[in-house]
Each structure stands twice: as C-alpha cells, then as structure tokens.
Design an enzyme around this catalytic site. Structure first.
Site, PDB file in Angstrom:
ATOM      1  N   GLY A 182     -69.812 -13.317 -59.315  1.00 42.36           N
ATOM      2  CA  GLY A 182     -69.265 -14.786 -59.156  1.00 42.36           C
ATOM      3  C   GLY A 182     -69.067 -15.194 -58.012  1.00 42.36           C
ATOM      4  O   GLY A 182     -68.441 -14.883 -57.003  1.00 42.36           O
ATOM      5  N   ALA A 227     -68.574 -17.531 -40.689  1.00 41.43           N
ATOM      6  CA  ALA A 227     -67.914 -16.544 -39.674  1.00 41.43           C
ATOM      7  C   ALA A 227     -68.981 -15.412 -39.317  1.00 41.43           C
ATOM      8  O   ALA A 227     -68.736 -15.144 -38.391  1.00 41.43           O
ATOM      9  CB  ALA A 227     -66.772 -16.014 -40.066  1.00 41.43           C
ATOM     10  N   ARG A 273     -76.587 -12.127 -60.098  1.00 45.69           N
ATOM     11  CA  ARG A 273     -76.508 -10.956 -60.751  1.00 45.69           C
ATOM     12  C   ARG A 273     -77.811 -10.343 -60.847  1.00 45.69           C
ATOM     13  O   ARG A 273     -78.443 -10.708 -61.776  1.00 45.69           O
ATOM     14  CB  ARG A 273     -75.377 -10.474 -62.034  1.00 45.69           C
ATOM     15  CG  ARG A 273     -74.083 -11.108 -61.532  1.00 45.69           C
ATOM     16  CD  ARG A 273     -73.189 -10.882 -62.791  1.00 45.69           C
ATOM     17  NE  ARG A 273     -71.841 -11.427 -62.401  1.00 45.69           N
ATOM     18  CZ  ARG A 273     -71.074 -12.316 -62.872  1.00 45.69           C
ATOM     19  NH1 ARG A 273     -71.649 -13.343 -63.830  1.00 45.69           N
ATOM     20  NH2 ARG A 273     -69.825 -12.814 -62.292  1.00 45.69           N
ATOM     21  N   ASP A 323     -66.619  -5.765 -56.734  1.00 41.43           N
ATOM     22  CA  ASP A 323     -66.959  -4.163 -56.930  1.00 41.43           C
ATOM     23  C   ASP A 323     -68.380  -4.004 -57.372  1.00 41.43           C
ATOM     24  O   ASP A 323     -69.150  -3.114 -56.715  1.00 41.43           O
ATOM     25  CB  ASP A 323     -66.049  -3.692 -58.062  1.00 41.43           C
ATOM     26  CG  ASP A 323     -64.795  -3.342 -57.621  1.00 41.43           C
ATOM     27  OD1 ASP A 323     -64.641  -3.368 -56.396  1.00 41.43           O
ATOM     28  OD2 ASP A 323     -63.748  -3.073 -58.430  1.00 41.43           O
ATOM     29  N   GLY A 324     -68.941  -4.919 -57.951  1.00 41.18           N
ATOM     30  CA  GLY A 324     -70.440  -4.620 -58.247  1.00 41.18           C
ATOM     31  C   GLY A 324     -71.409  -4.780 -57.112  1.00 41.18           C
ATOM     32  O   GLY A 324     -72.296  -4.145 -56.991  1.00 41.18           O
ATOM     33  N   SER A 325     -71.076  -5.981 -56.386  1.00 40.47           N
ATOM     34  CA  SER A 325     -71.728  -6.157 -55.296  1.00 40.47           C
ATOM     35  C   SER A 325     -71.452  -4.902 -54.195  1.00 40.47           C
ATOM     36  O   SER A 325     -72.628  -4.483 -53.544  1.00 40.47           O
ATOM     37  CB  SER A 325     -71.162  -7.473 -54.581  1.00 40.47           C
ATOM     38  OG  SER A 325     -71.086  -8.419 -55.510  1.00 40.47           O
ATOM     39  N   THR A 349     -63.904 -12.711 -54.487  1.00 43.94           N
ATOM     40  CA  THR A 349     -63.711 -13.082 -55.951  1.00 43.94           C
ATOM     41  C   THR A 349     -62.303 -13.502 -56.259  1.00 43.94           C
ATOM     42  O   THR A 349     -61.578 -13.228 -55.385  1.00 43.94           O
ATOM     43  CB  THR A 349     -63.974 -11.773 -56.727  1.00 43.94           C
ATOM     44  OG1 THR A 349     -63.407 -11.994 -57.992  1.00 43.94           O
ATOM     45  CG2 THR A 349     -63.047 -10.332 -56.039  1.00 43.94           C
ATOM     46  N   ASP A 365     -60.578 -13.037 -58.743  1.00 48.12           N
ATOM     47  CA  ASP A 365     -59.740 -12.354 -59.539  1.00 48.12           C
ATOM     48  C   ASP A 365     -58.870 -11.337 -58.874  1.00 48.12           C
ATOM     49  O   ASP A 365     -57.817 -10.890 -59.407  1.00 48.12           O
ATOM     50  CB  ASP A 365     -60.870 -11.211 -60.106  1.00 48.12           C
ATOM     51  CG  ASP A 365     -61.595 -12.013 -61.226  1.00 48.12           C
ATOM     52  OD1 ASP A 365     -61.150 -13.085 -61.458  1.00 48.12           O
ATOM     53  OD2 ASP A 365     -62.917 -11.337 -61.658  1.00 48.12           O
ATOM     54  N   ASP A 389     -59.110  -8.354 -57.788  1.00 50.06           N
ATOM     55  CA  ASP A 389     -59.202  -7.189 -58.573  1.00 50.06           C
ATOM     56  C   ASP A 389     -60.017  -5.915 -57.487  1.00 50.06           C
ATOM     57  O   ASP A 389     -60.420  -5.116 -58.496  1.00 50.06           O
ATOM     58  CB  ASP A 389     -59.983  -7.328 -59.731  1.00 50.06           C
ATOM     59  CG  ASP A 389     -61.216  -7.983 -59.720  1.00 50.06           C
ATOM     60  OD1 ASP A 389     -61.656  -8.193 -58.573  1.00 50.06           O
ATOM     61  OD2 ASP A 389     -62.066  -8.047 -60.544  1.00 50.06           O
ATOM     62  N   ARG A 397     -60.677 -11.770 -65.183  1.00 49.22           N
ATOM     63  CA  ARG A 397     -61.548 -10.705 -65.992  1.00 49.22           C
ATOM     64  C   ARG A 397     -60.488  -9.732 -66.298  1.00 49.22           C
ATOM     65  O   ARG A 397     -59.622  -9.976 -67.351  1.00 49.22           O
ATOM     66  CB  ARG A 397     -62.467  -9.983 -65.091  1.00 49.22           C
ATOM     67  CG  ARG A 397     -63.635  -9.398 -65.635  1.00 49.22           C
ATOM     68  CD  ARG A 397     -64.654  -8.714 -64.547  1.00 49.22           C
ATOM     69  NE  ARG A 397     -65.200  -9.645 -63.806  1.00 49.22           N
ATOM     70  CZ  ARG A 397     -66.547 -10.226 -64.156  1.00 49.22           C
ATOM     71  NH1 ARG A 397     -66.933  -9.663 -65.125  1.00 49.22           N
ATOM     72  NH2 ARG A 397     -67.171 -10.840 -63.680  1.00 49.22           N
ATOM     73  N   LYS A 422     -33.959 -26.030 -74.437  1.00 50.11           N
ATOM     74  CA  LYS A 422     -35.382 -26.238 -73.731  1.00 50.11           C
ATOM     75  C   LYS A 422     -36.318 -26.766 -74.913  1.00 50.11           C
ATOM     76  O   LYS A 422     -36.002 -26.043 -76.030  1.00 50.11           O
ATOM     77  CB  LYS A 422     -35.986 -24.857 -73.033  1.00 50.11           C
ATOM     78  CG  LYS A 422     -37.301 -25.145 -72.527  1.00 50.11           C
ATOM     79  CD  LYS A 422     -37.489 -23.830 -71.548  1.00 50.11           C
ATOM     80  CE  LYS A 422     -39.097 -23.922 -71.026  1.00 50.11           C
ATOM     81  NZ  LYS A 422     -39.212 -25.010 -70.037  1.00 50.11           N
ATOM     82  N   ARG A 437     -50.352 -25.889 -78.630  1.00 44.51           N
ATOM     83  CA  ARG A 437     -51.774 -26.257 -78.487  1.00 44.51           C
ATOM     84  C   ARG A 437     -52.237 -25.035 -77.351  1.00 44.51           C
ATOM     85  O   ARG A 437     -51.572 -24.733 -76.591  1.00 44.51           O
ATOM     86  CB  ARG A 437     -52.193 -27.537 -77.701  1.00 44.51           C
ATOM     87  CG  ARG A 437     -51.834 -28.678 -78.625  1.00 44.51           C
ATOM     88  CD  ARG A 437     -52.790 -28.927 -79.568  1.00 44.51           C
ATOM     89  NE  ARG A 437     -52.666 -30.120 -80.192  1.00 44.51           N
ATOM     90  CZ  ARG A 437     -51.933 -30.271 -81.439  1.00 44.51           C
ATOM     91  NH1 ARG A 437     -51.323 -29.180 -81.779  1.00 44.51           N
ATOM     92  NH2 ARG A 437     -51.841 -31.529 -82.018  1.00 44.51           N
TER      93      ARG A 437
HETATM   94  O1  F6P Z   1     -65.108 -12.608 -61.604  1.00 46.55           O
HETATM   95  C1  F6P Z   1     -64.760 -14.121 -61.451  1.00 46.55           C
HETATM   96  C2  F6P Z   1     -64.953 -14.573 -62.815  1.00 46.55           C
HETATM   97  O2  F6P Z   1     -64.630 -15.947 -62.849  1.00 46.55           O
HETATM   98  C3  F6P Z   1     -63.883 -13.951 -63.861  1.00 46.55           C
HETATM   99  O3  F6P Z   1     -62.725 -14.286 -63.779  1.00 46.55           O
HETATM  100  C4  F6P Z   1     -64.523 -14.108 -65.188  1.00 46.55           C
HETATM  101  O4  F6P Z   1     -64.334 -13.216 -66.132  1.00 46.55           O
HETATM  102  C5  F6P Z   1     -65.863 -14.325 -64.772  1.00 46.55           C
HETATM  103  O5  F6P Z   1     -66.025 -14.153 -63.544  1.00 46.55           O
HETATM  104  C6  F6P Z   1     -66.804 -15.045 -65.552  1.00 46.55           C
HETATM  105  O6  F6P Z   1     -68.068 -14.870 -65.191  1.00 46.55           O
HETATM  106  P1  F6P Z   1     -69.321 -15.906 -65.553  1.00 46.55           P
HETATM  107  O7  F6P Z   1     -69.081 -17.072 -64.569  1.00 46.55           O
HETATM  108  O8  F6P Z   1     -70.438 -15.193 -65.396  1.00 46.55           O
HETATM  109  O9  F6P Z   1     -69.188 -16.507 -66.831  1.00 46.55           O
END
Ligand code: F6P
Length: 322
Positions: free
Chosen positions: A13, A24, A74, A105-107, A127, A129, A131, A173, A216, A246
């Site tokens: 992503g 850079a 990907r 991580d995948g990369s 990323t 995330d 993560d 994610r 509140k 909502r």
């Molecule tokens: O890893 C970044 C991210 O935006 C996550 O937060 C989300 O779960 C995922 O990618 C969405 O992926 P895609 O753009 O493939 O729908």
C-alpha cells in the site's frame, strides 16, 4: 572499477512520505557516485524490466506529494521462487548490486528473498499502519493520523449540531495505533482496538451514559479497522441509549495527501541510511526508528519481532475521556 548501481522500489500500500524516501535514496546514491534506477510498480518492475535511471532532477518537486511516483503493486509472480530468481537475474543483467525496498512486512519478505538470491536489499518501513514491529515509527503514519483527525473534527461539527453519536472507523489493518492516537486527539468517548479486549456494555454504552449524566450530548467513538463492524455498533448504541447514531468508514482518504513534516524528515533520514548500508555492501537489513534514532536490523530478525501496543497510552486515553 565500474560505477556501482542500486535500484529503489515502492511496494504494498502506498503511504505519504514514500516520495520523500525515494528522493533521499536517489540523491544520496548519486552523491556517493552511484547510478540509481527507479523500479515501477514494486517487484513487478523487476520482472517486466520497467526501470528507469533517475537523475537529481527526476526527483525534484516530489517531496510534498502523496502517493508514490514509482507506483506500487502487490506482485503474485514475484511471490514464487521462480519470480524471485527472475528478478535477481534481471538485477544482475542491469548491474544493480543493491535494492532499497520501501513498504511493509510483505515487501520486506520480498527483500529477504531477493537478498537470498544474491542481490542485497535494505527495507524502509513505509505504511500508514505503524505496524512494523522493529520500528517505533513507519513513514506515512503521522500524515494518516492527521488526516483522520481533521476528518473526525468535521464529523464532530455535525454530531454536535444534532446531539448524535458518531462511530468512526479508521485504517490500520490489524494495528490499533491510528485509532489510539486519533481517538485521543479528537477526544473520543471510547476507542476500540484489536490489541485490547473490550466489552461493548462496559467500554462503550456505560461510558456514553456516564458522560451523558454529566451533561455531554454528542459522542465520538473511534474504532480500528481490525475491530470493524461500525454500522452494527452504531445501531446497537442507538437502540441501547436512544442517542441517534451514525457510522462513518474513513477509508482511503487516510492514505493520500501531502506528507507532514515528520513524514518527510523521517523518510529522508531513512533513505539516507538505506543507501549508506548498500554502499558498504550490507544487505538483508531493515532501517528502523528506536528511541527516536535511525537504526537497522536483520530482516529475518525484524520479521520475527512482536509488536508492542502502547497500553499505557490506551489507559490515559480512557482516563481522560470521562
Ligand atoms: O496497509 C495500509 C492499508 O491502508 C491498511 O490500513 C488497509 O487495511 C489496507 O492497506 C487497504 O488495502 P487496499 O488499498 O489494498 O484496499
């Protein structure tokens, strides 16, 4: 001796700040006397030969732009031993002796595999995330949180005008970091993340009712993507409390936009570090942030690390949202 050549790609992503990292890498590489190739669409570009030599001006005017000028993907073909070998052979033909991989991580698994085929790779965590276990920060995280915060501020205006409860899902994610920090920044009554077990009655309904008893009238509940089900939660809150509710899923708006100062600076530091490692012929590393400093780890070691969720910050969030 022939001129050393390296390549740079973005994978998985996209994240705001990836362009600053690419810039850079290119500028550091050239300043160290290297040729730098930009690979299009992640590892796919190494399979299709979609690479371009970049010069100092190729990366002008991109530091402030979201997305990735190299495009990203990907790749299924790359995720096979034959795919990795084909990519490594292509690098050798081109004279590329090192690759900087900007992604998650995948990369990094792809970078480890390519290193195994003889092409040293260095990863940069890119990323939204946050993560990546080995790094306390990933490029794109700050921009995504700031975007989420601005969006929730807007939602709050309308929630306040109608005395409503707004349940907002943010990305991440399986990681709750965007939800936690955005939730604090918008004054959420409750924050739900996948890392912490919760009970809807105790952690959402009671909190709303307690807040309501002290005056509140409108509420924001921030929910991490890894928890999800915001439509069901909004309906449940409305049925249990009588407060009109909502749900909003913020989605990909969080992935775009001009990177913040923090993302531009961290991306620049990490890009510099990655090229410095490749200059020494060091591969199979991930650049990371530890206690605010830029460090590097062995990729396999990094991939085996466990992420630590900031439970202290989570406690603070809930303490001050009463
Ligand atoms: O890893 C970044 C991210 O935006 C996550 O937060 C989300 O779960 C995922 O990618 C969405 O992926 P895609 O753009 O493939 O729908």
């Amino acid at each position: 001796m022939s001129q050393k050549a390296i390549a740079v790609l973005t994978s998985g992503g996209d994240a705001p700040g990836m362009n600053a990292a690419v810039r850079a890498v290119v500028r550091t590489g050239i300043s160290k006397g290297m040729k730098v190739y930009g690979v299009s669409r992640g590892y796919n570009g190494l399979l299709t030969g979609d690479v371009t030599e970049l010069n100092l001006r190729s990366v002008s005017d991109i530091i402030h732009r979201g997305g990735t000028v190299l495009y990203t993907a990907r790749s299924e073909e790359y995720n096979t031993p034959a795919g990795v070998k084909k990519a490594a052979d292509f690098c050798r033909e081109l004279g590329v002796s090192g690759v900087v991989v900007i992604g998650g991580d995948g990369s990094f698994r792809g970078a480890r595999d390519l290193t195994g085929e003889g092409i040293p790779c260095v990863g940069i965590p890119g990323t939204i995330d946050n993560d990546i276990a080995c790094s306390e920060y990933t490029v794109g995280f700050d921009t995504a949180m700031n975007t989420a915060m601005e969006m929730v501020d807007k939602i709050r205006d309308t929630a306040q005008s109608h005395d409503r409860c707004s349940v907002v899902e943010v990305m991440g994610r399986r990681c709750g970091d965007i939800a936690l920090q955005t939730g604090i920044a918008v004054g959420a009554a409750s924050i739900l993340v996948p890392e912490v077990e919760f009970d809807i009655e105790r952690d959402v309904i009671s909190r709303i009712l307690n807040n309501q008893s002290t005056g509140k009238k409108h509420f924001i509940i921030v929910v991490a993507e890894g928890v999800g089900k915001v439509n069901e939660l909004a309906t449940y809150i409305q049925n249990r409390t009588g407060i009109e509710s909502r749900a909003t899923i913020l989605g990909h708006v969080q992935r775009g936009g001009s990177p913040t100062l923090r993302d531009r600076v961290v991306a620049s530091e990490m890009g510099y570090k990655a090229v410095s490692l490749l200059e020494e012929g060091i591969g199979n590393r991930v650049v990371a942030m530890k206690n605010g400093a830029i460090v590097d780890y062995d990729i396999t070691e990094a991939l085996n690390m466990k992420r630590v969720f900031d439970t202290n910050l989570y406690e603070i969030a809930h303490t001050i949202s009463i």
